[in-house]
Design a protein around this motif. Structure first.
Motif, PDB file in Angstrom:
ATOM      1  N   THR A   1     -29.543  -1.534  -4.738  1.00  0.00           N
ATOM      2  CA  THR A   1     -29.617  -2.935  -4.327  1.00  0.00           C
ATOM      3  C   THR A   1     -30.970  -3.248  -3.705  1.00  0.00           C
ATOM      4  O   THR A   1     -31.580  -4.293  -3.994  1.00  0.00           O
TER       5      THR A   1
ATOM      6  N   GLY B   1     -27.048 -14.801   1.424  1.00  0.00           N
ATOM      7  CA  GLY B   1     -26.966 -14.844  -0.028  1.00  0.00           C
ATOM      8  C   GLY B   1     -26.340 -16.115  -0.559  1.00  0.00           C
ATOM      9  O   GLY B   1     -26.759 -16.642  -1.599  1.00  0.00           O
TER      10      GLY B   1
ATOM     11  N   LEU C   1     -33.534  -6.136  -5.017  1.00  0.00           N
ATOM     12  CA  LEU C   1     -33.936  -7.207  -4.110  1.00  0.00           C
ATOM     13  C   LEU C   1     -35.458  -7.317  -4.075  1.00  0.00           C
ATOM     14  O   LEU C   1     -36.021  -8.417  -4.093  1.00  0.00           O
TER      15      LEU C   1
ATOM     16  N   PRO D   1     -23.625  -5.640   8.795  1.00  0.00           N
ATOM     17  CA  PRO D   1     -24.479  -6.426   7.897  1.00  0.00           C
ATOM     18  C   PRO D   1     -23.743  -7.160   6.784  1.00  0.00           C
ATOM     19  O   PRO D   1     -24.341  -8.005   6.109  1.00  0.00           O
ATOM     20  N   HIS D   2     -22.473  -6.870   6.578  1.00  0.00           N
ATOM     21  CA  HIS D   2     -21.706  -7.427   5.457  1.00  0.00           C
ATOM     22  C   HIS D   2     -21.725  -8.962   5.453  1.00  0.00           C
ATOM     23  O   HIS D   2     -22.146  -9.608   4.492  1.00  0.00           O
TER      24      HIS D   2
ATOM     25  N   GLY E   1     -25.743  -6.438  -4.608  1.00  0.00           N
ATOM     26  CA  GLY E   1     -25.368  -6.260  -3.210  1.00  0.00           C
ATOM     27  C   GLY E   1     -23.877  -6.465  -3.015  1.00  0.00           C
ATOM     28  O   GLY E   1     -23.224  -5.723  -2.259  1.00  0.00           O
TER      29      GLY E   1
ATOM     30  N   LEU F   1     -30.860  -6.067   6.002  1.00  0.00           N
ATOM     31  CA  LEU F   1     -29.412  -5.920   6.101  1.00  0.00           C
ATOM     32  C   LEU F   1     -28.901  -4.814   5.188  1.00  0.00           C
ATOM     33  O   LEU F   1     -28.006  -4.044   5.549  1.00  0.00           O
ATOM     34  N   MET F   2     -29.493  -4.704   4.004  1.00  0.00           N
ATOM     35  CA  MET F   2     -29.043  -3.674   3.072  1.00  0.00           C
ATOM     36  C   MET F   2     -29.465  -2.283   3.528  1.00  0.00           C
ATOM     37  O   MET F   2     -28.771  -1.295   3.252  1.00  0.00           O
TER      38      MET F   2
ATOM     39  N   LEU G   1     -32.454 -10.041   3.788  1.00  0.00           N
ATOM     40  CA  LEU G   1     -31.485  -9.370   2.924  1.00  0.00           C
ATOM     41  C   LEU G   1     -31.814  -7.892   2.752  1.00  0.00           C
ATOM     42  O   LEU G   1     -30.916  -7.040   2.746  1.00  0.00           O
TER      43      LEU G   1
ATOM     44  N   LEU H   1     -28.343 -10.294  -5.664  1.00  0.00           N
ATOM     45  CA  LEU H   1     -27.243 -10.669  -4.781  1.00  0.00           C
ATOM     46  C   LEU H   1     -25.928 -10.119  -5.317  1.00  0.00           C
ATOM     47  O   LEU H   1     -25.065  -9.671  -4.550  1.00  0.00           O
TER      48      LEU H   1
ATOM     49  N   PHE I   1     -25.171 -10.603   5.093  1.00  0.00           N
ATOM     50  CA  PHE I   1     -25.710 -10.522   3.731  1.00  0.00           C
ATOM     51  C   PHE I   1     -25.158 -11.648   2.869  1.00  0.00           C
ATOM     52  O   PHE I   1     -25.905 -12.349   2.173  1.00  0.00           O
TER      53      PHE I   1
END
Length: 396
Positions: A170, A112, A174, A104-105, A11, A74-75, A71, A8, A108
């Protein structure tokens, strides 16, 4: 740091690098794209509006799935759109891609934030949220100055290529280290996730964030021209200024988590609002003195991140049945603050005023945020105390 929280934080490092490096490269991008600096500031707003749009929508439709898969998805989005930013041919396409990069910011950090609290021991929720946001602060301490330097030396497009690479790292961490957690399941309804918006205290918290903390973005959005044209810092030394701001963010983030766990989130948030107002006023009056401007850069940097843990804790407690959506809305509110700060802070510049005037706008915004925060404490914290006392009397 707990290894489970590290993905996290990484990210956060990627997101922080893309969100904040642009401030240091604003003049470079403006020159390359043949636009003014205030117009280039609209790219900051476009990204922030992407966050505002994407946070509730992406959370609403993915909350049923396991957080780890969400997650990672999104990344993937984040990495692809930042990679496209590196090759955007003109201002119009860059505006669109920056909007898409922001989608996605918020989601995430929304997911998170909840994952971090689930990993935390009792009484350490704010500290674990702060640990997640450590990546964001380290980005400002190390990556933002480094990428700003690379952008000045070679070309600003390298900035987005580097962000895409961090996104790939990232994804790897993850996959390797984030533990599996169950999602909410197929029965969860989008509308039910929005039920917390019926509560007045949720709107108080969102307004505190969007307006009050928007004040600091009036300062940070235009930090490069402020320091070079008002404080007299050489353009080539801006990387060191960003290191100073980043060091403040690292310290402020951890301090905010500690104070929130120790004294309570509402009181901590009110104190930080007050300190922000004083610091921004000092920026307006004393930025022409280079040493003082450097000290204020550290202080304002610290205050800009110190609020993350306490204000998120306030919102999650106000929305116990829809924590991810509430946390996503908080990211949306932070980026409304970003957009408002960049836009409102640019208004004095459009009229030809000096680059210390955006912080004066910030003083007004933080004052309004402080009033809302004090209203929250009087209306809701006091009511909670009275309710607790009544319950104790009933039991006895």
């Amino acid at each position: 740091m707990d290894k489970r929280v590290l993905p996290l934080a990484i990210g956060g490092l990627a997101i922080g690098t893309t969100e904040f490096t642009i401030m240091g490269l604003l003049p470079d991008m403006a020159g390359s794209l043949a636009i003014s600096i205030p117009e280039a500031g609209h790219l900051i707003s476009a990204y922030a509006l992407g966050v505002v749009t994407g946070a509730p929508l992406l959370i609403g439709y993915t909350v049923k799935f396991p957080p780890k898969k969400v997650l990672m998805g999104l990344m993937v989005m984040f990495t692809v759109f930042n990679g496209l930013s590196a090759i955007a041919p003109n201002y119009g396409s860059m505006m669109l891609i920056r909007f898409l990069s922001g989608l996605p910011h918020g989601a995430f950090f929304g997911v998170g934030t909840v994952v971090a609290t689930r990993l935390a021991a009792k009484g350490k929720a704010a500290t674990y949220i702060a640990l997640m946001f450590t990546g964001l602060t380290v980005a400002n301490l190390a990556m933002v100055p480094l990428v700003t330097y690379i952008g000045h030396l070679f070309h600003w497009r390298w900035y987005f290529a580097i962000v895409g690479f961090i996104g790939l790292i990232t994804l790897l961490f993850l996959y390797l280290w984030l533990p599996f957690m169950e999602g909410k399941g197929e029965n969860v309804k989008f509308r039910a996730q929005l039920s917390f918006l019926k509560e007045k205290q949720s709107w108080y918290i969102l307004l505190i964030t969007a307006i009050g903390f928007g004040g600091l973005f009036t300062w940070f959005s235009y930090i490069t021209p402020l320091m070079t044209e008002v404080s007299g810092v050489e353009k080539g030394n801006m990387a060191y200024v960003m290191v100073l701001a980043g060091a403040g963010m690292v310290a402020g983030n951890l301090l905010g988590g500690y104070l929130s766990d120790k004294f309570g989130a509402p009181k901590t948030s009110a104190l930080l609002q007050f300190l922000m107002m004083i610091a921004l006023a000092a920026v307006f009056f004393f930025s022409e003195y280079q040493v003082t401007a450097m000290v204020l850069t550290f202080i304002c940097g610290g205050l800009s991140m110190s609020v993350s843990a306490p204000i998120n804790i306030m919102m999650m407690r106000a929305a116990p049945d829809s924590e991810m959506m509430a946390a996503a809305f908080m990211q949306a509110a932070f980026n409304i603050a970003n957009a408002l700060g960049a836009f409102l802070g640019g208004i004095p510049l459009e009229y030809g005023l000096s680059y210390n005037y955006p912080s004066l706008v910030g003083v007004g915004m933080t004052f309004i945020g402080l009033l809302i925060c004090l209203g929250f404490i009087r209306k809701f914290t006091g009511a909670a105390i009275v309710s607790l006392v009544k319950n104790q009397k009933t039991i006895s």
